[in-house]
Design a protein around this motif. Structure first.
Motif, PDB file in Angstrom:
ATOM      1  N   GLN A 171    -100.734 -88.931   1.574  1.00  0.00           N
ATOM      2  CA  GLN A 171     -99.991 -87.968   0.767  1.00  0.00           C
ATOM      3  C   GLN A 171    -100.205 -88.238  -0.724  1.00  0.00           C
ATOM      4  O   GLN A 171    -100.352 -87.298  -1.510  1.00  0.00           O
ATOM      5  CB  GLN A 171     -98.513 -88.013   1.114  1.00  0.00           C
ATOM      6  CG  GLN A 171     -97.734 -86.896   0.463  1.00  0.00           C
ATOM      7  CD  GLN A 171     -96.357 -86.711   1.060  1.00  0.00           C
ATOM      8  OE1 GLN A 171     -95.945 -87.419   1.965  1.00  0.00           O
ATOM      9  NE2 GLN A 171     -95.633 -85.751   0.546  1.00  0.00           N
ATOM     10  N   TYR A 228    -103.598 -86.949  -1.695  1.00  0.00           N
ATOM     11  CA  TYR A 228    -103.518 -85.492  -1.761  1.00  0.00           C
ATOM     12  C   TYR A 228    -102.913 -85.056  -3.094  1.00  0.00           C
ATOM     13  O   TYR A 228    -103.399 -84.129  -3.734  1.00  0.00           O
ATOM     14  CB  TYR A 228    -102.672 -84.973  -0.588  1.00  0.00           C
ATOM     15  CG  TYR A 228    -102.462 -83.479  -0.605  1.00  0.00           C
ATOM     16  CD1 TYR A 228    -103.401 -82.627  -0.025  1.00  0.00           C
ATOM     17  CD2 TYR A 228    -101.334 -82.919  -1.203  1.00  0.00           C
ATOM     18  CE1 TYR A 228    -103.212 -81.247  -0.040  1.00  0.00           C
ATOM     19  CE2 TYR A 228    -101.149 -81.551  -1.225  1.00  0.00           C
ATOM     20  CZ  TYR A 228    -102.088 -80.721  -0.639  1.00  0.00           C
ATOM     21  OH  TYR A 228    -101.895 -79.364  -0.664  1.00  0.00           O
ATOM     22  N   ASP A 229    -101.850 -85.741  -3.525  1.00  0.00           N
ATOM     23  CA  ASP A 229    -101.199 -85.395  -4.793  1.00  0.00           C
ATOM     24  C   ASP A 229    -102.153 -85.558  -5.974  1.00  0.00           C
ATOM     25  O   ASP A 229    -102.164 -84.733  -6.886  1.00  0.00           O
ATOM     26  CB  ASP A 229     -99.943 -86.237  -5.005  1.00  0.00           C
ATOM     27  CG  ASP A 229     -98.792 -85.810  -4.117  1.00  0.00           C
ATOM     28  OD1 ASP A 229     -98.856 -84.709  -3.534  1.00  0.00           O
ATOM     29  OD2 ASP A 229     -97.823 -86.576  -4.005  1.00  0.00           O
ATOM     30  N   THR A 255    -103.633 -82.290  -8.353  1.00  0.00           N
ATOM     31  CA  THR A 255    -103.671 -82.195  -9.815  1.00  0.00           C
ATOM     32  C   THR A 255    -105.091 -81.970 -10.311  1.00  0.00           C
ATOM     33  O   THR A 255    -105.340 -81.111 -11.156  1.00  0.00           O
ATOM     34  CB  THR A 255    -103.097 -83.482 -10.450  1.00  0.00           C
ATOM     35  OG1 THR A 255    -101.743 -83.641 -10.010  1.00  0.00           O
ATOM     36  CG2 THR A 255    -103.142 -83.427 -11.964  1.00  0.00           C
ATOM     37  N   ASN A 300     -97.977 -86.291 -13.257  1.00  0.00           N
ATOM     38  CA  ASN A 300     -97.605 -85.454 -12.118  1.00  0.00           C
ATOM     39  C   ASN A 300     -97.210 -86.254 -10.882  1.00  0.00           C
ATOM     40  O   ASN A 300     -96.719 -85.673  -9.908  1.00  0.00           O
ATOM     41  CB  ASN A 300     -98.757 -84.509 -11.759  1.00  0.00           C
ATOM     42  CG  ASN A 300     -98.879 -83.379 -12.746  1.00  0.00           C
ATOM     43  OD1 ASN A 300     -97.895 -82.872 -13.251  1.00  0.00           O
ATOM     44  ND2 ASN A 300    -100.101 -82.997 -13.045  1.00  0.00           N
ATOM     45  N   MET A 301     -97.426 -87.550 -10.920  1.00  0.00           N
ATOM     46  CA  MET A 301     -97.128 -88.389  -9.762  1.00  0.00           C
ATOM     47  C   MET A 301     -95.706 -88.932  -9.864  1.00  0.00           C
ATOM     48  O   MET A 301     -95.164 -89.058 -10.950  1.00  0.00           O
ATOM     49  CB  MET A 301     -98.116 -89.554  -9.677  1.00  0.00           C
ATOM     50  CG  MET A 301     -99.577 -89.142  -9.532  1.00  0.00           C
ATOM     51  SD  MET A 301    -100.000 -88.399  -7.953  1.00  0.00           S
ATOM     52  CE  MET A 301     -99.801 -89.777  -6.860  1.00  0.00           C
TER      53      MET A 301
END
Length: 151
Positions: A36, A39-40, A44, A61-62
């Protein structure tokens, strides 16, 4: 003044809903393909037409610390999912770019993950989804002056 009991009950409901939904859709990720967190990162990176982003933007963004993002990015480089090079506009920064392997893995998982999210969220109408998005953005401070931008 907000009703304290109502605020706490709403917070608990939001927290529990997030936990349950995340638990249900976590099956979309397999470490053999993408975790996951990977993927994150790719989410982005792939938002840009060049499939690249500054490392500081990925970190922003994490939901994990900067050192953890750096280690994750290094593991992803080793797996051939992304490449990393110096940022020509910031001598201390880096640019990460999805590789063909990373893009293919992201697209495979994104299809399944998007379907899972849509199915889980289908209990809400489009109007309710729009309201939920507006309310959670407001909670995150996106609507407040000087608030955080919505990613």
């Amino acid at each position: 003044m907000t009703d304290r009991r109502l605020a706490i009950a709403a917070w608990e409901s939001l927290f529990r809903a997030q936990h349950e939904v995340l638990h249900e859709i976590s099956g979309d990720f397999c470490e053999d393909d993408l975790t996951q967190a990977e993927y994150d990162v790719l989410l982005t990176v792939t938002r840009d037409d060049d499939h690249a982003a500054r490392l500081r933007d990925v970190t922003a963004n994490m939901l994990i610390s900067q050192p953890s993002v750096s280690r994750l990015v290094d593991r992803m480089v080793a797996r051939g999912l992304i490449s990393k090079c110096p940022d020509p506009q910031d001598g201390r920064g880096a640019i990460v770019r999805a590789t063909d392997t990373g893009l293919a893995a992201f697209r495979r998982v994104a299809t399944t993950h998007g379907r899972s999210i849509a199915e889980r969220m289908s209990v809400l109408t489009d109007a309710e989804l729009a309201q939920l998005q507006a309310l959670t953005s407001k909670l995150r401070g996106a609507d407040a002056p000087g608030g955080a931008p919505t990613p």
